[in-house]
Write an enzyme that holds these catalytic residues in place. Sequence first.
Site, PDB file in Angstrom:
ATOM      1  N   ASP A 235       6.163  30.857 -13.121  1.00 14.99           N
ATOM      2  CA  ASP A 235       5.644  31.564 -14.286  1.00 14.99           C
ATOM      3  C   ASP A 235       3.731  31.223 -14.070  1.00 14.99           C
ATOM      4  O   ASP A 235       3.539  30.355 -14.110  1.00 14.99           O
ATOM      5  CB  ASP A 235       6.355  31.122 -15.442  1.00 14.99           C
ATOM      6  CG  ASP A 235       6.022  32.693 -16.774  1.00 14.99           C
ATOM      7  OD1 ASP A 235       5.673  33.026 -16.093  1.00 14.99           O
ATOM      8  OD2 ASP A 235       6.743  32.401 -17.143  1.00 14.99           O
TER       9      ASP A 235
HETATM   10  C1  BGC Z   1       5.178  35.590 -18.981  1.00  9.14           C
HETATM   11  C2  BGC Z   1       6.064  35.802 -17.775  1.00  9.14           C
HETATM   12  C3  BGC Z   1       5.634  37.469 -16.791  1.00  9.14           C
HETATM   13  C4  BGC Z   1       3.806  36.331 -17.159  1.00  9.14           C
HETATM   14  C5  BGC Z   1       3.053  37.279 -16.189  1.00  9.14           C
HETATM   15  C6  BGC Z   1       4.386  34.909 -17.881  1.00  9.14           C
HETATM   16  O1  BGC Z   1       3.558  34.065 -19.613  1.00  9.14           O
HETATM   17  O2  BGC Z   1       6.597  34.027 -19.291  1.00  9.14           O
HETATM   18  O3  BGC Z   1       7.884  36.251 -17.773  1.00  9.14           O
HETATM   19  O4  BGC Z   1       6.135  37.709 -15.696  1.00  9.14           O
HETATM   20  O5  BGC Z   1       3.495  35.787 -17.995  1.00  9.14           O
HETATM   21  O6  BGC Z   1       2.110  38.428 -17.304  1.00  9.14           O
END
Ligand code: BGC
Length: 755
Positions: free
Chosen positions: A289
């Site tokens: 993530d």
């Molecule tokens: C989130 C993810 C997301 C990623 C990309 C993160 O902050 O937890 O779910 O896909 O950002 O935007």
Amino acid sequence: MTKIIVPRSILLIFLILSFTTVFAQKTSVKNIESRVETLLTKMTLDEKIGQLNQVVGDISTGTDLAKDDLIAQIRANKVSSVLSHVNFENKITMQRVAVNETRLGIPLVFGFDVIHGYKTIFPIPLAQAASWDMGLVERIERIAAEEASADGQNWVFAPMVDVGRDPRWGRVMEGAGEDPYLGSRVGEARIRGFQGDDLSANNTVAACTKHFAGYGFIEAGREYNTVDMSDQRLREIVLPPFQAAANAGSATFMNAFTTLNGVPASMNKNLITNILRGEWAWNGMIVSDWNSFGETIIHGAAEDETDASAKCLSAGSDMDMVGGTFQKGLKKALEAGRVTQAQIDEAVRRVLRFKFSLGLFDDPFRYLNQKRHDTTLEKPEYRVVAREAAAKSMVLLKNDGGLLPLTAGSRFKKIAIIGPYADSKGNKDYLSFWTIGLGMREYDSTKVVRPAQALKPALEKLGYEVTVTETCLDSTCTEKDYAAAINAARAADVVIVCVGERGFDCGESRSVSSLELPRKQDQLLNILGRLKKPTVMVLFNSRPLVFEWASQNIPAILVAWQPGFETGNALADVLTGKVNPSGKLPMTFPRSLGQVPIYYNHLNTGRPQTQYGQIFTSGYLDSPTSPAYPFGFGLSYTAYTYSNLKLSKTQYKMGETVEVSVTVTNSGSLPGEETVQCYTRDLAADIARPVKELKGFEKIKLNAGESRGVTFRLSEHDLSYWNNELKWKADPGKFKVFVGGNSVEVMEGEFELAR
Ligand code: BGC
């Protein structure tokens, strides 16, 4: 008519060329492995590490490519993937640089958060789950995939399959609620919609199942907080939707931000290597993530980027989202002997395989076709599905005296539409924070059909006189500020009051410490209550909220969630009876925050409370233990009766199928749809088992007066569970089976599983 004569030799060349292209495409799928190996042997270490790096696009930097060093980084082989990039032309430019100006021409893969639609915005995922209509969920994601792929995206960061039991967590809106069975079915449907049956087609996108794993169980519902749980709970509640997603062929997975029993998920070898890749034999690519590799240092579980790189790669993670941890630390980790070249190669292989499977090597511009782009986004027919989805996901919680639907020829004449969300032109009030596909800057709020905008003409057409009054929304609003709205209500026969949360207040980083209607909207409801007018409360929400006073005093309550572009039309369809509501809650609605976490599939305790006030039982001095509205609950404008519950036998041997059938009758006067739910309880297992567990559901259509038999078939697998030694097995003994229209009002039967 002019006739064009083509020389036979040219025709022949053309035929050969088109045959070889088709042939090349077909064989390319078969030959992915050998093409990956050939490419790998040509790559330098830096190029390999570059393939494990994902960087952020214009969502953070704006559309001016020259302003940042994206192009320079791509040219320098440092970028494998770009996420959250909106501008279409710039994606073409970046892909050109990757393909034409790097030594090996490895194409980029573009990733994006497509959470509830890409350009056409649908209801939030929690609302979609409330429809219990898996065909509909699949259709929604098919459209999202059409739009996203036409805009150059290849890879969506969805579905989020985290089970959520705590409404304080803003991200419950992104999942399918509290149940692992429903969550599994919704996850599969979303993956089918995104990926179709050919990942390399130009109108499909790769799914990314997230967040692996445990994120939904953050302590106190506080975003990114600690997660600590038994392996038994992990196996039984958290992991099933992930396993279902792996089995459904989810191309990729994403790590969770959180720790699980002390180990950050990104460096959790047990989760990634042992369970996901080992037990489940899933061989896709796993991305971190946002900077979750780097955050292992902040968690205090890694010393620096080198240590973090070594730990995350060794655990089985492949691609580094945004943090640049691998860029800084992976080479050093290799030099220090903390990881092997073979481990790096394995991660690169998974990334390359992923790009091959998307067809990007065969045609890097497959998803960047201007004509397809110009003709695919926001088609009017997508709106039709958005409207259907929004209406089908709404849940009718209360309808005393049959106040709804508001039809022609009613004894009521005047309707007042009031409340802060009746006609809000505020940016994203009926959408969530996750509508970034619309472009943060150029987002146009007129694309949303506001409640009053559609309701007023729809009700007027039925002969009502309708007023719409703007209502103050702030914790500082006083009775004086509500005066216009209250006066309008006083002059009306029926009041529709639209309350709830701002769409923008739901999603990531939007945890709350109170579940009351925000900004003191209760106060408005209380004042309205003094008028004693027939009132319909429409709730716009992204999570279960607490509204005990309204539940006791307002005759009709409709949960509308954050419905998306077609908010007003869908609401008008439901309130006027054009659509008979059929949504059912995918998450328990508590009476108070103090009851959280509250969920239907809890254990019994040794002293269950059967009546409020019993002492020395498991309960509260100041509140019943029961929820305000249970899991699976939702009313209709018609009524359903359940009868004739039958089991094919009363004793089954291990391995036999338990058949449970029931008759459902539409005993009301309107056609409708009912979700028939089947639960079981293992009465005497080796360990304590939940009081109910959802094992199946079927959504059926019934005309007024019509009856239909519904049969559920339960296998030994359905009756098995993870015991304390982490063995998956069914125990002999008595079981209960329950069938009904929600998790509380059920018919029940009993059977025995013999040794
Ligand atoms: C989130 C993810 C997301 C990623 C990309 C993160 O902050 O937890 O779910 O896909 O950002 O935007």
